[in-house]
Design an enzyme around this catalytic site. Structure first.
Site, PDB file in Angstrom:
ATOM      1  N   PHE A 128       0.853  -1.196   0.000  1.00 54.56           N
ATOM      2  CA  PHE A 128       0.000   0.000   0.000  1.00 54.56           C
ATOM      3  C   PHE A 128       0.890   1.248   0.000  1.00 54.56           C
ATOM      4  CE2 PHE A 128      -2.955   3.066   1.902  1.00 54.56           C
ATOM      5  CZ  PHE A 128      -4.102   2.808   1.182  1.00 54.56           C
ATOM      6  N   ASP A 197       1.595  -5.454   8.299  1.00 52.74           N
ATOM      7  CA  ASP A 197       0.476  -4.520   8.186  1.00 52.74           C
ATOM      8  C   ASP A 197      -0.794  -5.362   8.014  1.00 52.74           C
ATOM      9  OD1 ASP A 197      -1.507  -2.713   7.434  1.00 52.74           O
ATOM     10  OD2 ASP A 197      -0.038  -1.336   6.573  1.00 52.74           O
ATOM     11  N   LYS A 223     -11.653  -0.176   8.319  1.00 52.49           N
ATOM     12  CA  LYS A 223     -11.996  -1.114   7.245  1.00 52.49           C
ATOM     13  C   LYS A 223     -12.914  -2.205   7.807  1.00 52.49           C
ATOM     14  CE  LYS A 223      -8.028   0.294   4.622  1.00 52.49           C
ATOM     15  NZ  LYS A 223      -6.568   0.264   4.537  1.00 52.49           N
ATOM     16  N   ARG A 371     -12.163  -4.090  -7.641  1.00 55.67           N
ATOM     17  CA  ARG A 371     -11.944  -4.733  -6.343  1.00 55.67           C
ATOM     18  C   ARG A 371     -13.257  -4.757  -5.559  1.00 55.67           C
ATOM     19  NH1 ARG A 371      -8.242  -2.029  -1.685  1.00 55.67           N
ATOM     20  NH2 ARG A 371     -10.185  -0.900  -1.432  1.00 55.67           N
TER      21      ARG A 371
HETATM   22  C1  LIG Z   1      -5.848   1.392   4.551  1.00 53.46           C
HETATM   23  C2  LIG Z   1      -4.405   1.133   4.750  1.00 53.46           C
HETATM   24  C3  LIG Z   1      -3.602   2.044   5.424  1.00 53.46           C
HETATM   25  C4  LIG Z   1      -4.215   3.324   5.917  1.00 53.46           C
HETATM   26  O1  LIG Z   1      -3.324   4.166   6.531  1.00 53.46           O
HETATM   27  P1  LIG Z   1      -3.859   5.470   7.268  1.00 53.46           P
HETATM   28  O2  LIG Z   1      -2.676   6.003   7.933  1.00 53.46           O
HETATM   29  O3  LIG Z   1      -4.966   5.057   8.180  1.00 53.46           O
HETATM   30  O4  LIG Z   1      -4.405   6.398   6.226  1.00 53.46           O
HETATM   31  C5  LIG Z   1      -2.270   1.729   5.590  1.00 53.46           C
HETATM   32  N1  LIG Z   1      -1.748   0.559   5.129  1.00 53.46           N
HETATM   33  C6  LIG Z   1      -2.514  -0.332   4.468  1.00 53.46           C
HETATM   34  C7  LIG Z   1      -1.919  -1.615   3.988  1.00 53.46           C
HETATM   35  C8  LIG Z   1      -3.851  -0.070   4.261  1.00 53.46           C
HETATM   36  O5  LIG Z   1      -4.603  -0.941   3.608  1.00 53.46           O
END
Ligand SMILES: *Cc1c(COP(=O)(O)O)cnc(C)c1O
Length: 412
Positions: A128, A197, A223, A371
């Site tokens: 991400f 993560d 989420k 998705r």
């Molecule tokens: C949604 C998501 C984030 C979100 O990060 P924020 O700091 O809350 O904006 C981070 N890493 C992954 C893999 C995600 O899917």
């Protein structure tokens, strides 16, 4: 598997499904098919009342005394303890604080400091974007090196001087699920540490951080955990690392005595040192309700339903939209799948817009990915039937040739 052959057959599957009552925990607009709970979970029915009580009875009446009378200060720990069983962690190994991005910075810096002689941080190419950006920033500050490897071979780069490997448990685009225990063991054998993560797995996929001897993890509250837009995130630090791990964002709430107002920083014992500033009490209140929605179901049942949904969705798309140019991006093997399904199509963006116009919310991810998040708490088999029917119509209508289509906005 054989997918349902009719809408009525899909409704029958719903009628027999053991988690069917849990959809009632949420406010979901009538007529909308929401396959985007992996981006933003829906609002639980209990959230507004819980917020109103905290604002009215606690903030309104106790004012500043609320920090102690209502133990607002304890919320990051209390919520961490409630999340812990969903992560296979102990209650004192999880803290709710900050955003996923900020928590990633904190724990990766802490992990690297535990391996001072090792120079490299390894991550995967498709991670991400915020994770990548945060690692870039950390590398600029720390003088370490970042090595980016392809998702297929995250271990190939492991060598003597890797301090820390940063990986997503479930890939945000493809929905592929990594082998958390296997990769953790391999990195440990090479002398490094792992930061996971969990943003796309927490709340939908059982996670065994303790059994895997995981080191550090972070994840997202808005989420599958239904904590609300911009909900606080969480972090995990294995108990065996807690005494030595240092939070680089050493703020007053992570101090041993925050209200001693001392001139120099002394870290709190245990996971508390990973706090930085004042906890966002109202956002934590909403997040607590979100966590409760997931705790309402046994995690094994959630996983079983999630896999049944994804298998059904794949089978329905392949049976009802053959030769339509869609390619499955998500692994077919159940054990390698998170709780979302993705397809590639050259006109993915136009198709996602056309689905939205037909009341089906999924998302587009560049360059060509459709998705669909299949959150097992509230998505029904009949929703899958209707969504695939809308997709079939949009493909047959070649919506991308429609003059009304324009490339739009992107949302996280
Ligand atoms: C949604 C998501 C984030 C979100 O990060 P924020 O700091 O809350 O904006 C981070 N890493 C992954 C893999 C995600 O899917």
């Amino acid at each position: 598997m054989t997918p349902p052959r009719s809408r009525a057959a899909a409704l029958e599957l719903d009628a027999e499904e053991p988690l069917r009552g849990l959809r009632e925990l949420f406010e979901l607009p009538a007529g909308l098919i929401y396959l985007d709970g992996n981006s933003l979970g829906p609002v639980p029915r209990a959230t507004a009342g819980r917020l109103a009580a905290r604002v009215g009875r606690e903030w309104g009446e106790a004012l500043i005394a609320g920090w102690s009378h209502h133990d607002w200060l304890g919320l990051p720990r209390r919520l961490g303890a409630r999340l812990a069983p969903l992560l296979g962690a102990e209650a004192d190994e999880v803290l709710v604080a900050d955003s996923t991005s900020v928590n990633l910075f904190k724990v990766v810096a802490a992990a690297c400091a535990l391996r001072p002689a090792r120079r490299r941080i390894v991550t995967q190419a498709g991670i991400f974007p915020t994770d990548r950006y945060v690692l870039d920033g950390l590398v600029r500050l720390s003088g370490r090196e970042l090595e980016v490897v392809t998702a297929e071979a995250p271990l190939a780069a492991l060598a003597e001087d890797v301090a820390c490997v940063v990986l997503s448990h479930v890939d945000y685009r493809s929905g592929a699920l990594h082998d958390l225990a296997g990769i953790t063991a391999a990195v440990h054998a090479a002398g490094g540490l792992v930061v996971w993560d969990l943003s796309h797995s927490a709340g939908a996929v059982p996670i065994e951080l303790g059994a895997a001897a995981a080191d550090f993890a972070v994840g997202c509250g808005y989420k599958y955990l239904n904590g609300g837009p911009g909900a606080p995130a969480f972090l995990f630090v294995a108990r065996r690392h807690q005494a030595a791990a240092e939070n680089p964002l050493s703020g007053w709430l992570g101090h041993r005595r925050p209200f001693g107002f001392e001139p120099s920083y002394q870290p709190a014992a245990g996971i508390d040192r990973f706090q930085t500033g004042t906890p966002p009490v109202l956002a934590l209140t909403a997040f607590e309700v979100g966590i409760e929605t997931v705790l309402a179901a046994p995690l094994e049942q959630l996983r079983a339903k999630s896999l049944a949904l994804s298998e059904t969705f794949i089978a329905l798309v392949e049976a009802r939209c053959p030769a339509a140019g869609l390619t499955l991006l998500t692994p077919r093997e159940a054990a390698r799948r998170g709780s979302q399904v993705a397809f590639r199509h050259p006109h993915a963006e136009a198709l996602i817009q056309a689905l939205a116009a037909r009341g089906v919310v999924g998302d587009f991810r560049p360059p060509d990915v459709l998705r669909f998040g299949l959150a097992p708490l509230y998505v029904r088999f009949v929703d899958l039937w209707d969504a695939v029917e809308a997709l079939r119509e949009a493909l047959a209508a070649r919506v991308w040739e429609d003059a009304a289509f324009e490339a739009p906005h992107a949302v996280p």
